[in-house]
Motif scaffolding. Sequence first.
Motif, PDB file in Angstrom:
ATOM      1  N   TRP A 239       3.767  -4.874  -9.416  1.00 14.21           N
ATOM      2  CA  TRP A 239       2.823  -5.072 -10.519  1.00 14.21           C
ATOM      3  C   TRP A 239       3.501  -5.183 -11.878  1.00 14.21           C
ATOM      4  O   TRP A 239       2.887  -4.898 -12.910  1.00 14.21           O
ATOM      5  CB  TRP A 239       1.782  -3.963 -10.497  1.00 14.21           C
ATOM      6  N   GLY A 307      -7.561  -1.273  -6.891  1.00 18.18           N
ATOM      7  CA  GLY A 307      -7.159  -2.132  -8.000  1.00 18.18           C
ATOM      8  C   GLY A 307      -6.854  -1.399  -9.287  1.00 18.18           C
ATOM      9  O   GLY A 307      -6.172  -1.937 -10.168  1.00 18.18           O
ATOM     10  N   THR A 457     -10.220  -4.203  -4.985  1.00 21.96           N
ATOM     11  CA  THR A 457     -10.957  -4.177  -6.239  1.00 21.96           C
ATOM     12  C   THR A 457     -10.085  -4.662  -7.391  1.00 21.96           C
ATOM     13  O   THR A 457      -8.855  -4.671  -7.295  1.00 21.96           O
ATOM     14  CB  THR A 457     -11.448  -2.752  -6.522  1.00 21.96           C
ATOM     15  N   PRO A 458     -10.699  -5.065  -8.504  1.00 25.95           N
ATOM     16  CA  PRO A 458      -9.918  -5.555  -9.647  1.00 25.95           C
ATOM     17  C   PRO A 458      -9.299  -4.415 -10.447  1.00 25.95           C
ATOM     18  O   PRO A 458      -9.744  -3.274 -10.398  1.00 25.95           O
ATOM     19  CB  PRO A 458     -10.958  -6.310 -10.482  1.00 25.95           C
ATOM     20  N   ASP A 462      -4.069  -4.750  -9.030  1.00 28.34           N
ATOM     21  CA  ASP A 462      -4.812  -5.539  -8.041  1.00 28.34           C
ATOM     22  C   ASP A 462      -3.910  -5.854  -6.853  1.00 28.34           C
ATOM     23  O   ASP A 462      -2.765  -6.298  -7.008  1.00 28.34           O
ATOM     24  CB  ASP A 462      -5.277  -6.837  -8.714  1.00 28.34           C
ATOM     25  N   GLN A 463      -4.425  -5.616  -5.639  1.00 29.44           N
ATOM     26  CA  GLN A 463      -3.653  -5.930  -4.432  1.00 29.44           C
ATOM     27  C   GLN A 463      -3.482  -7.435  -4.243  1.00 29.44           C
ATOM     28  O   GLN A 463      -2.564  -7.868  -3.538  1.00 29.44           O
ATOM     29  CB  GLN A 463      -4.355  -5.343  -3.210  1.00 29.44           C
TER      30      GLN A 463
END
Length: 504
Positions: A239, A307, A457-458, A462-463
């Motif tokens: 990320w 997320g 989810t955002p 985020d995945q």
Amino acid sequence: MTESPTRLPRIAIAGLSVESSTFSPARTTVASFRPKRGAEILATRPFWSPGGSLADAAEWVPILQGRSIPGGPVPAEDYRQLKEEILAGLRAAGPLDGMVFDIHGAMSVVGMDDAEGDLAVAVREVVGPDVVISTGMDLHGNVSRRLAHTLDLLTCYRMAPHEDALDTKERAVHNLLARLALPPEHRRPLKAWIPVPILLPGEKTSTRIEPAKSLYARVPEIEALAGVLDAAIWIGYAWADEPRNCCVVMVTGDDEAVITTEAERLAAEIWARHEEFAFVAPAADLEACLDAAVASDQRPYFISDSGDNPTAGGAGDVTWTLDQLLRRPELADGRLTAAYASIPDAEAVKQCVQAGVGAKVAVQVGARVDAGPAGPVELTGEVRHIAEGDPDAITEVVVRAGGLDVIITERRKPYHREADFNRNGIDPRSTDLIIVKIGYLEPELFAMAKDWMLALTPGGVDQDLIRLGHRRISRPMYPFDTEPFQPDLSARIIPASDQPDPEA
């Protein structure tokens, strides 16, 4: 005639540790690191604390240790302040034999691409070429070539979740002590370093499942070979949008042929299986996860709100999931019980505390740092519980809306343990659904869950990495490039830190 006692090595301890999502609007400040100094540092690890197994193995020189809950990037001025204190402490420490460089490996600093590399180079300039520097890192850290060259001894976790974190930190110290026992000319091993062009979230690389399970099982086998000191796989941190972010294999030792062969073999095994990496649990959008949980008879049923996971760098106050939960009829009318952990919002906590337990409240919560797709959410319900004194959350409040207990915290906090819920008057074992801001479930939650799903989810972690929009990572990179490609997986032999690295 009595022999003079052998002089203990003088070993400094310093470092900064945090995971920083460059996709999060949050910032990790000096206060976030909660810096420890002097004897406070020794108390953080049982092996070198007074009475510990390594307490008398060296003259420990603790300088500064900053460790933050994962979050956003560090502002340049905050980083400079902590860096300068570390360097000043090292200058004042006097002659050193070694140093424990206590880092995570995924710290991002605003305006900088390789924060740990920058700090390592600055430390090296202060302590000089003869001091042996060792680090035990998170496997979600990043190992740039600059970092690998500047440090002498690098190792990392071999389990995700990180049940071996303390073992890894101790291994890094044992490696350092073992090398300091050698003549100076033999203290620095060679490092076979290979970047592997994959960048995946930890939830797809857990050692609970294949292929990471068997790939990481190879690491201690390689470490046991003659001529090898350590072996490691850094999956990397997904990320942050920096050129250094990717998987890295490194084998460290004194036999160049052996470490080269083993590093290349391990890197090839990872690449051969790179398309096998998958989520550690069934994954779907939140609505599908909630539908499955409602239909299931397994209780408690856990859902990861992934997320905005604060243990990966999320701001923690994205309200998108909470907004959806408040709209579910099964929760609104109390047919099902659920707990949501958590939303940080100091103002909402203050209002609830002023109202008191048993009071009806209507408060705006969340989205103060990361407005996300939902913005602040109005939470109307009864104040059920107030808890004071958690070192991370400070004050915790539980507001019940229908069958849903929402934990609101003064400061951001991850919820990993059963005690985190019990402290707030919630028995998770007798609750139908537990929705927690997390990725893969930490050991206590994993053991408690009768079933669970990962909600995509955002948020700032985020995945769906493609949805985040990386722009600066090295390419090609899996899974960002869909056309087949064959990477260069040959080992780069990085010389000892006291020798120039022509490719650095």
